[in-house]
Design an enzyme around this catalytic site. Structure first.
Site, PDB file in Angstrom:
ATOM      1  N   GLY A  13      29.376  43.542  33.179  1.00 15.04           N
ATOM      2  CA  GLY A  13      30.833  43.569  33.084  1.00 15.04           C
ATOM      3  C   GLY A  13      31.350  42.783  31.905  1.00 15.04           C
ATOM      4  O   GLY A  13      32.329  42.039  32.019  1.00 15.04           O
ATOM      5  N   ILE A  18      36.385  37.735  32.230  1.00 18.31           N
ATOM      6  CA  ILE A  18      35.394  36.672  32.375  1.00 18.31           C
ATOM      7  C   ILE A  18      34.090  37.042  31.682  1.00 18.31           C
ATOM      8  O   ILE A  18      33.478  36.209  31.001  1.00 18.31           O
ATOM      9  CB  ILE A  18      35.156  36.374  33.869  1.00 18.31           C
ATOM     10  CG1 ILE A  18      36.417  35.774  34.504  1.00 18.31           C
ATOM     11  CG2 ILE A  18      33.980  35.414  34.048  1.00 18.31           C
ATOM     12  CD1 ILE A  18      36.344  35.642  36.011  1.00 18.31           C
ATOM     13  N   ASP A  65      26.107  52.146  33.797  1.00 24.52           N
ATOM     14  CA  ASP A  65      26.933  52.360  34.983  1.00 24.52           C
ATOM     15  C   ASP A  65      26.264  51.640  36.143  1.00 24.52           C
ATOM     16  O   ASP A  65      25.248  52.093  36.673  1.00 24.52           O
ATOM     17  CB  ASP A  65      27.058  53.858  35.270  1.00 24.52           C
ATOM     18  CG  ASP A  65      27.883  54.151  36.509  1.00 24.52           C
ATOM     19  OD1 ASP A  65      28.344  53.194  37.165  1.00 24.52           O
ATOM     20  OD2 ASP A  65      28.054  55.345  36.836  1.00 24.52           O
ATOM     21  N   SER A 146      33.937  34.515  43.937  1.00 27.14           N
ATOM     22  CA  SER A 146      35.387  34.406  44.048  1.00 27.14           C
ATOM     23  C   SER A 146      35.709  33.437  45.174  1.00 27.14           C
ATOM     24  O   SER A 146      34.904  33.256  46.096  1.00 27.14           O
ATOM     25  CB  SER A 146      35.989  35.785  44.369  1.00 27.14           C
ATOM     26  OG  SER A 146      37.353  35.687  44.737  1.00 27.14           O
ATOM     27  N   TYR A 161      37.417  43.687  49.914  1.00 25.34           N
ATOM     28  CA  TYR A 161      36.921  42.968  48.737  1.00 25.34           C
ATOM     29  C   TYR A 161      36.387  41.601  49.139  1.00 25.34           C
ATOM     30  O   TYR A 161      35.312  41.183  48.691  1.00 25.34           O
ATOM     31  CB  TYR A 161      38.049  42.828  47.712  1.00 25.34           C
ATOM     32  CG  TYR A 161      37.727  41.921  46.551  1.00 25.34           C
ATOM     33  CD1 TYR A 161      36.920  42.352  45.503  1.00 25.34           C
ATOM     34  CD2 TYR A 161      38.242  40.621  46.499  1.00 25.34           C
ATOM     35  CE1 TYR A 161      36.628  41.515  44.432  1.00 25.34           C
ATOM     36  CE2 TYR A 161      37.955  39.784  45.439  1.00 25.34           C
ATOM     37  CZ  TYR A 161      37.149  40.235  44.408  1.00 25.34           C
ATOM     38  OH  TYR A 161      36.857  39.399  43.362  1.00 25.34           O
ATOM     39  N   THR A 198      43.328  37.899  34.122  1.00 26.69           N
ATOM     40  CA  THR A 198      42.574  38.991  33.507  1.00 26.69           C
ATOM     41  C   THR A 198      43.302  40.298  33.838  1.00 26.69           C
ATOM     42  O   THR A 198      44.433  40.290  34.316  1.00 26.69           O
ATOM     43  CB  THR A 198      41.138  39.049  34.056  1.00 26.69           C
ATOM     44  OG1 THR A 198      41.191  39.368  35.456  1.00 26.69           O
ATOM     45  CG2 THR A 198      40.414  37.715  33.861  1.00 26.69           C
TER      46      THR A 198
END
EC number: 1.1.1.270
Length: 255
Positions: A13, A18, A65, A146, A161, A198
């Site tokens: 990513g 980040i 991917d 997170s 999430y 972000t």
């Protein structure tokens, strides 16, 4: 950080936010960095910026991917053949979809699970295998988690999430235990930021840009560079120091 100079880090990513900040910070420290994402235009631009700035490391863009296991395996095979292997794996890629538990789509749940949990686990497995087959005993797996991996915030669209991020918390500790049982000194760390400014909220609330913007307007948020500094700190600790988790949030964030 001197012991990491010229060694290879994989950052998933890495096309923005980040991931891009972490990739830049590692290149500044003299590492070879493979930055992967579904589209690599932004990574190519960042690589050119790093080169023109004279940073001692190198950023290598790679299109992958992460929802496709074959893509991940091909990436690790290419890294093995072109660069010997991975010494640091930073699982940064993650996404959220506004699919609630009562009315969310199965496809949205699967998309979050496939990237946030399965892709992270596959990359971790392949990175550890790469390290161990080359007898690299000081490697590091860093999962960008997170605060949602430690508590469930009220908005319903974040609940699934949060479940994927709780999984990351468990996977990181489970990995630490398995590595210890295998008498390996490869380390496993979570970095769990709160609100970071972000494009995350804009992708979550892609049909309500005002709601997305409000996420970042009511307080001074963390910057991607703040998380990148935490990554550098973790990597700079001596090999006998195991940092399990860093929880960081804006000073004004409530939970």
């Amino acid at each position: 950080m001197e012991r990491w100079r010229d060694r290879l880090a994989l950052v998933t990513g890495a096309s923005g936010g980040i991931g891009a900040a972490v990739a830049r910070a590692l290149v500044q420290q003299g590492l070879k960095v493979v930055g992967c994402a579904r589209t690599v235009g932004n990574i190519e631009e960042l690589a050119a910026e790093c080169k023109s700035a004279g940073y001692p490391g190198t950023l290598i863009p790679y299109r992958c991917d992460l929802s496709n296991e074959e893509d991940i395996l091909s990436m690790f095979s290419a890294v093995r053949s072109q660069h010997s292997g991975v010494d640091i794996c930073i699982n940064n890629a993650g996404l959220a979809r506004p699919d609630t538990l009562l009315s969310g789509s199965t496809s949205g749940w699967k998309e979050m699970f496939n990237v946030n949990v399965l892709a992270l686990s596959i990359c971790t497995r392949e990175a550890c295998q790469s390290m161990r087959e080359r007898k690299v005993d000081d490697g590091h797996i860093i999962n960008i988690n997170s605060m949602c991996g430690h508590r469930v915030p009220p908005p319903a669209e974040t609940h699934f999430y949060s479940a994927t991020k709780y999984a990351v918390t468990a996977l990181t500790e489970g990995l630490r235990q398995e590595l210890r049982e295998a008498r390996s000194h490869i380390r496993a760390t979570c970095i769990s930021p709160g609100v970071v400014e972000t494009q995350f909220a804009f992708k979550l609330h892609d049909k309500d840009p005002e709601k997305a913007a409000a996420t970042y307007e009511h307080m001074k948020c963390l910057k991607p560079e703040d998380v990148a500094e935490a990554v550098i700190y973790v990597l700079s600790t001596p090999p006998h120091v195991q940092i399990g988790d860093i929880q960081m949030r804006p000073t004004e964030q409530v939970t």
